[in-house]
Design a protein around this motif. Sequence first.
Motif, PDB file in Angstrom:
ATOM      1  N   UNK A  39       3.475 -25.349   1.221  1.00  0.00           N
ATOM      2  CA  UNK A  39       2.256 -23.930   1.611  1.00  0.00           C
ATOM      3  C   UNK A  39       1.200 -23.812   1.347  1.00  0.00           C
ATOM      4  N   UNK A  40       0.434 -25.020   0.725  1.00  0.00           N
ATOM      5  CA  UNK A  40      -1.076 -24.817   0.688  1.00  0.00           C
ATOM      6  C   UNK A  40      -1.632 -24.827   1.598  1.00  0.00           C
ATOM      7  N   UNK A  41      -2.762 -24.689   2.096  1.00  0.00           N
ATOM      8  CA  UNK A  41      -4.183 -24.638   3.086  1.00  0.00           C
ATOM      9  C   UNK A  41      -4.854 -26.471   2.867  1.00  0.00           C
ATOM     10  N   UNK A  42      -4.169 -26.893   3.699  1.00  0.00           N
ATOM     11  CA  UNK A  42      -5.538 -28.375   3.576  1.00  0.00           C
ATOM     12  C   UNK A  42      -6.809 -28.630   4.111  1.00  0.00           C
ATOM     13  N   UNK A  43      -8.464 -28.703   3.853  1.00  0.00           N
ATOM     14  CA  UNK A  43      -8.482 -29.803   4.577  1.00  0.00           C
ATOM     15  C   UNK A  43      -8.754 -31.435   4.110  1.00  0.00           C
ATOM     16  N   UNK A  44      -8.402 -32.135   5.276  1.00  0.00           N
ATOM     17  CA  UNK A  44      -8.547 -33.320   5.191  1.00  0.00           C
ATOM     18  C   UNK A  44     -10.006 -33.702   5.309  1.00  0.00           C
ATOM     19  N   UNK A  45     -10.715 -34.457   4.335  1.00  0.00           N
ATOM     20  CA  UNK A  45     -12.462 -35.037   4.415  1.00  0.00           C
ATOM     21  C   UNK A  45     -12.426 -36.305   4.436  1.00  0.00           C
ATOM     22  N   UNK A  46     -14.030 -35.973   4.776  1.00  0.00           N
ATOM     23  CA  UNK A  46     -14.881 -37.576   4.268  1.00  0.00           C
ATOM     24  C   UNK A  46     -14.114 -38.215   5.589  1.00  0.00           C
ATOM     25  N   UNK A  47     -13.653 -38.203   6.909  1.00  0.00           N
ATOM     26  CA  UNK A  47     -13.653 -38.418   8.240  1.00  0.00           C
ATOM     27  C   UNK A  47     -15.076 -39.233   8.833  1.00  0.00           C
ATOM     28  N   UNK A  48     -15.087 -40.578   8.558  1.00  0.00           N
ATOM     29  CA  UNK A  48     -15.639 -41.862   9.895  1.00  0.00           C
ATOM     30  C   UNK A  48     -15.695 -41.630  10.975  1.00  0.00           C
ATOM     31  N   UNK A  49     -14.485 -41.712  11.369  1.00  0.00           N
ATOM     32  CA  UNK A  49     -14.185 -42.087  12.533  1.00  0.00           C
ATOM     33  C   UNK A  49     -13.634 -41.491  13.151  1.00  0.00           C
ATOM     34  N   UNK A  50     -13.736 -40.291  13.653  1.00  0.00           N
ATOM     35  CA  UNK A  50     -13.445 -38.633  13.499  1.00  0.00           C
ATOM     36  C   UNK A  50     -12.399 -38.487  15.116  1.00  0.00           C
ATOM     37  N   UNK A  51     -13.103 -38.789  16.160  1.00  0.00           N
ATOM     38  CA  UNK A  51     -12.391 -38.746  16.906  1.00  0.00           C
ATOM     39  C   UNK A  51     -11.103 -39.347  17.118  1.00  0.00           C
ATOM     40  N   UNK A  52     -11.032 -40.441  16.067  1.00  0.00           N
ATOM     41  CA  UNK A  52      -9.055 -40.996  15.806  1.00  0.00           C
ATOM     42  C   UNK A  52      -8.629 -40.332  14.786  1.00  0.00           C
ATOM     43  N   UNK A  53     -10.144 -39.830  13.446  1.00  0.00           N
ATOM     44  CA  UNK A  53      -8.317 -38.462  12.520  1.00  0.00           C
ATOM     45  C   UNK A  53      -8.561 -37.471  12.724  1.00  0.00           C
ATOM     46  N   UNK A  54      -8.788 -37.162  13.736  1.00  0.00           N
ATOM     47  CA  UNK A  54      -8.490 -35.728  13.864  1.00  0.00           C
ATOM     48  C   UNK A  54      -7.297 -35.975  14.502  1.00  0.00           C
TER      49      UNK A  54
ATOM     50  N   UNK B 192     -10.172 -30.129   9.191  1.00  0.00           N
ATOM     51  CA  UNK B 192     -11.287 -31.644   9.860  1.00  0.00           C
ATOM     52  C   UNK B 192     -12.214 -31.864   9.306  1.00  0.00           C
ATOM     53  N   UNK B 193     -12.765 -32.125   8.321  1.00  0.00           N
ATOM     54  CA  UNK B 193     -14.455 -32.304   7.926  1.00  0.00           C
ATOM     55  C   UNK B 193     -14.573 -33.680   8.647  1.00  0.00           C
ATOM     56  N   UNK B 194     -15.728 -34.222   9.581  1.00  0.00           N
ATOM     57  CA  UNK B 194     -16.194 -35.201  10.117  1.00  0.00           C
ATOM     58  C   UNK B 194     -17.381 -35.185   9.500  1.00  0.00           C
ATOM     59  N   UNK B 195     -18.294 -36.067   8.708  1.00  0.00           N
ATOM     60  CA  UNK B 195     -19.651 -36.465   8.279  1.00  0.00           C
ATOM     61  C   UNK B 195     -20.282 -37.112   9.335  1.00  0.00           C
ATOM     62  N   UNK B 196     -20.440 -35.798   9.231  1.00  0.00           N
ATOM     63  CA  UNK B 196     -21.859 -36.083  10.873  1.00  0.00           C
ATOM     64  C   UNK B 196     -23.189 -37.158  10.627  1.00  0.00           C
ATOM     65  N   UNK B 197     -23.593 -37.122   9.543  1.00  0.00           N
ATOM     66  CA  UNK B 197     -25.046 -37.365   9.114  1.00  0.00           C
ATOM     67  C   UNK B 197     -24.912 -38.799   8.870  1.00  0.00           C
ATOM     68  N   UNK B 198     -23.676 -38.585   7.684  1.00  0.00           N
ATOM     69  CA  UNK B 198     -23.560 -40.325   7.534  1.00  0.00           C
ATOM     70  C   UNK B 198     -22.939 -41.467   8.674  1.00  0.00           C
TER      71      UNK B 198
END
Length: 267
Positions: free
Chosen positions: A150-165, A176-182
């Motif tokens: 029942x928790x709400x979740x953010x998947x973070x540290x996405x460095x290949x966002x199109x696959x990881x989303x 889902x949190x991608x790291x745009x600048x990195x």
Amino acid sequence: VGAAALSPMAPVRARARPATAIFERLPQPPRAAPKAGDAGRGRLRLYLDSASPAQWDAWAPTGAVYGITTNPSILLRDGAPGCGPRALAPLARAAFAAGARELHLQATGSTAAKLYNVGLDLAALDARVVVKVVATRAGLEAAARLKAAGARVTLTGLMAPEAQVVIAAGLGADFAAPYCGRISDTPGRDGVAECAGAQAILDQLQAPTRLLVASLRSPADVTALAAAGCDTFALSPAVLAALVACPATDAAAAAFEEAALQLGAEP
């Protein structure tokens, strides 16, 4: 969290055109309506990427900031007393007292079991806490268990966002949190284009997962992503200040004030 902590994944090739181009001829699914209480905001959410209560208090009166995002690196930078649930409890109370409608706190641990247990304790701090979990294999297992609890979740540290989303949507992550600048720091890659592509994928899937774009380096990144359909951003205090700053607007305000004074207005 450094890139070394992330699961290895083949880099995405740079594109000559933004990834959203492949969807140009497809019908766009409708976005979910804003929740009650969000009148005037649409779907837009701006999060302050800071663990500094002074920054929270400084930006709260503007009404522009929806919530707060943190991670262990930010906590360390801003002088937090720790990163565990007990240490973060007073910080969470201060965030909500400052007007935050949501607070993202990151679970730590090297195993799925540890991440899950810490995540449960973080979620128990307040119903407005969202548990961040890095999108490693262990993180995915912990995130799935947290969602089931029942928790709400953010998947973070996405460095290949199109696959990881795709994975994020598959397990029902709230964010889902991608790291745009990195991503853009990697030669031959364009973080803005890849994040825009990830948003287009979520739209086509009609997934409720929000793309929470982080590691934004400039207002230009934010506006380009907003034009591509992104609506959820984690902004450092510096980038948020740069979005607001406009010398021409300040000059216009000064001219209006001068005219008002000449007309007898009180300063």
